[in-house]
Design a protein around this motif. Structure first.
Motif, PDB file in Angstrom:
ATOM      1  N   LEU A  72      31.496  25.749 -25.790  1.00 18.94           N
ATOM      2  CA  LEU A  72      31.103  25.157 -24.508  1.00 18.94           C
ATOM      3  C   LEU A  72      31.849  23.851 -24.264  1.00 18.94           C
ATOM      4  N   GLN A  73      32.019  23.060 -25.313  1.00 25.63           N
ATOM      5  CA  GLN A  73      32.750  21.792 -25.183  1.00 25.63           C
ATOM      6  C   GLN A  73      34.215  22.050 -24.842  1.00 25.63           C
ATOM      7  N   GLU A  74      34.816  23.064 -25.474  1.00 25.71           N
ATOM      8  CA  GLU A  74      36.204  23.418 -25.166  1.00 25.71           C
ATOM      9  C   GLU A  74      36.343  23.843 -23.706  1.00 25.71           C
ATOM     10  N   ALA A  75      35.396  24.653 -23.221  1.00 22.24           N
ATOM     11  CA  ALA A  75      35.445  25.106 -21.826  1.00 22.24           C
ATOM     12  C   ALA A  75      35.313  23.921 -20.871  1.00 22.24           C
ATOM     13  N   GLU A  76      34.428  22.987 -21.183  1.00 21.09           N
ATOM     14  CA  GLU A  76      34.253  21.805 -20.338  1.00 21.09           C
ATOM     15  C   GLU A  76      35.527  20.957 -20.334  1.00 21.09           C
ATOM     16  N   ASP A  77      36.131  20.769 -21.504  1.00 22.78           N
ATOM     17  CA  ASP A  77      37.384  20.019 -21.586  1.00 22.78           C
ATOM     18  C   ASP A  77      38.479  20.687 -20.761  1.00 22.78           C
ATOM     19  N   GLN A  78      38.517  22.027 -20.815  1.00 24.48           N
ATOM     20  CA  GLN A  78      39.521  22.762 -20.055  1.00 24.48           C
ATOM     21  C   GLN A  78      39.300  22.577 -18.549  1.00 24.48           C
ATOM     22  N   ARG A  79      38.039  22.630 -18.109  1.00 29.59           N
ATOM     23  CA  ARG A  79      37.743  22.413 -16.690  1.00 29.59           C
ATOM     24  C   ARG A  79      38.160  21.020 -16.240  1.00 29.59           C
ATOM     25  N   LEU A  80      37.884  20.013 -17.069  1.00 29.99           N
ATOM     26  CA  LEU A  80      38.275  18.641 -16.721  1.00 29.99           C
ATOM     27  C   LEU A  80      39.791  18.501 -16.637  1.00 29.99           C
ATOM     28  N   ALA A  81      40.504  19.134 -17.557  1.00 30.14           N
ATOM     29  CA  ALA A  81      41.966  19.059 -17.546  1.00 30.14           C
ATOM     30  C   ALA A  81      42.527  19.716 -16.287  1.00 30.14           C
ATOM     31  N   LEU A  82      41.985  20.878 -15.906  1.00 31.73           N
ATOM     32  CA  LEU A  82      42.456  21.548 -14.692  1.00 31.73           C
ATOM     33  C   LEU A  82      42.164  20.712 -13.456  1.00 31.73           C
ATOM     34  N   ARG A  83      41.003  20.079 -13.443  1.00 32.63           N
ATOM     35  CA  ARG A  83      40.661  19.226 -12.301  1.00 32.63           C
ATOM     36  C   ARG A  83      41.623  18.041 -12.204  1.00 32.63           C
ATOM     37  N   ALA A  84      41.939  17.439 -13.349  1.00 37.77           N
ATOM     38  CA  ALA A  84      42.872  16.315 -13.353  1.00 37.77           C
ATOM     39  C   ALA A  84      44.252  16.754 -12.854  1.00 37.77           C
ATOM     40  N   MET A  85      44.678  17.945 -13.245  1.00 45.30           N
ATOM     41  CA  MET A  85      45.973  18.456 -12.784  1.00 45.30           C
ATOM     42  C   MET A  85      45.963  18.681 -11.270  1.00 45.30           C
ATOM     43  N   ARG A  86      44.861  19.233 -10.747  1.00 47.28           N
ATOM     44  CA  ARG A  86      44.766  19.444  -9.299  1.00 47.28           C
ATOM     45  C   ARG A  86      44.771  18.121  -8.550  1.00 47.28           C
ATOM     46  N   VAL A  87      44.051  17.130  -9.064  1.00 49.57           N
ATOM     47  CA  VAL A  87      44.011  15.810  -8.419  1.00 49.57           C
ATOM     48  C   VAL A  87      45.411  15.199  -8.379  1.00 49.57           C
ATOM     49  N   ALA A  88      46.152  15.299  -9.499  1.00 53.09           N
ATOM     50  CA  ALA A  88      47.506  14.742  -9.543  1.00 53.09           C
ATOM     51  C   ALA A  88      48.420  15.468  -8.552  1.00 53.09           C
ATOM     52  N   LYS A  89      48.285  16.778  -8.462  1.00 54.18           N
ATOM     53  CA  LYS A  89      49.108  17.561  -7.538  1.00 54.18           C
ATOM     54  C   LYS A  89      48.803  17.177  -6.090  1.00 54.18           C
ATOM     55  N   LEU A  90      47.522  17.039  -5.761  1.00 51.43           N
ATOM     56  CA  LEU A  90      47.148  16.644  -4.395  1.00 51.43           C
ATOM     57  C   LEU A  90      47.603  15.222  -4.071  1.00 51.43           C
ATOM     58  N   ARG A  91      47.555  14.348  -5.068  1.00 48.03           N
ATOM     59  CA  ARG A  91      48.018  12.972  -4.849  1.00 48.03           C
ATOM     60  C   ARG A  91      49.511  12.959  -4.532  1.00 48.03           C
ATOM     61  N   ARG A  92      50.311  13.703  -5.296  1.00 52.33           N
ATOM     62  CA  ARG A  92      51.754  13.771  -5.034  1.00 52.33           C
ATOM     63  C   ARG A  92      52.029  14.343  -3.640  1.00 52.33           C
ATOM     64  N   LYS A  93      51.272  15.377  -3.271  1.00 47.77           N
ATOM     65  CA  LYS A  93      51.445  15.981  -1.950  1.00 47.77           C
ATOM     66  C   LYS A  93      51.118  14.979  -0.845  1.00 47.77           C
ATOM     67  N   ALA A  94      50.053  14.198  -1.051  1.00 45.70           N
ATOM     68  CA  ALA A  94      49.672  13.181  -0.060  1.00 45.70           C
ATOM     69  C   ALA A  94      50.726  12.084   0.028  1.00 45.70           C
ATOM     70  N   GLU A  95      51.304  11.689  -1.106  1.00 47.17           N
ATOM     71  CA  GLU A  95      52.357  10.668  -1.103  1.00 47.17           C
ATOM     72  C   GLU A  95      53.587  11.161  -0.358  1.00 47.17           C
ATOM     73  N   ARG A  96      53.958  12.437  -0.571  1.00 45.30           N
ATOM     74  CA  ARG A  96      55.116  12.990   0.149  1.00 45.30           C
ATOM     75  C   ARG A  96      54.850  13.042   1.650  1.00 45.30           C
TER      76      ARG A  96
END
Length: 110
Positions: A72-96
């Motif tokens: 369960l902890q591994e799954a939660e860590d994976q969800r957080l990592a995916l969310r962080a990646m999406r946030v970074a991608k959206l931030r770059r898109k907004a900057e462009r």
């Protein structure tokens, strides 16, 4: 296993105190069987063997519970990592998009 060896193991196990259960689930399964003060040695030995069997069963349950907690902890860590990646991608898109808007505004002012 020889009977005398089993008795020796059971007596050694009976001499060792087990700690109080740390979780509610362990408390529910803490069904240690004890013999009365006037019990025969064979009864005490048999009860000790039953207690050891119960402890081994609970050990497997605790191991399974720990394994599930880890998964369960591994799954939660994976969800957080995916969310962080999406946030970074959206931030770059907004900057462009912001850069494009600035360029368009700069060309319109000139």
């Amino acid at each position: 296993m020889r009977h005398s060896v089993r008795i020796a193991h059971a007596q050694a196990d009976a001499a060792v105190q087990t700690p109080y259960p740390t979780t509610h689930h362990e408390q529910d399964h803490d069904m240690a069987i004890t013999a009365g003060p006037n019990a025969r040695a064979e009864q005490t030995t048999e009860l000790s063997i039953q207690n050891r069997t119960l402890e081994m069963h609970l050990l497997q349950e605790n191991l399974a519970r720990a394994h599930m907690q880890e998964r369960l902890q591994e799954a939660e860590d994976q969800r957080l990592a995916l969310r962080a990646m999406r946030v970074a991608k959206l931030r770059r898109k907004a900057e462009r998009a912001s850069l494009r808007a600035r360029k368009v505004l700069a060309t319109a002012v000139l």
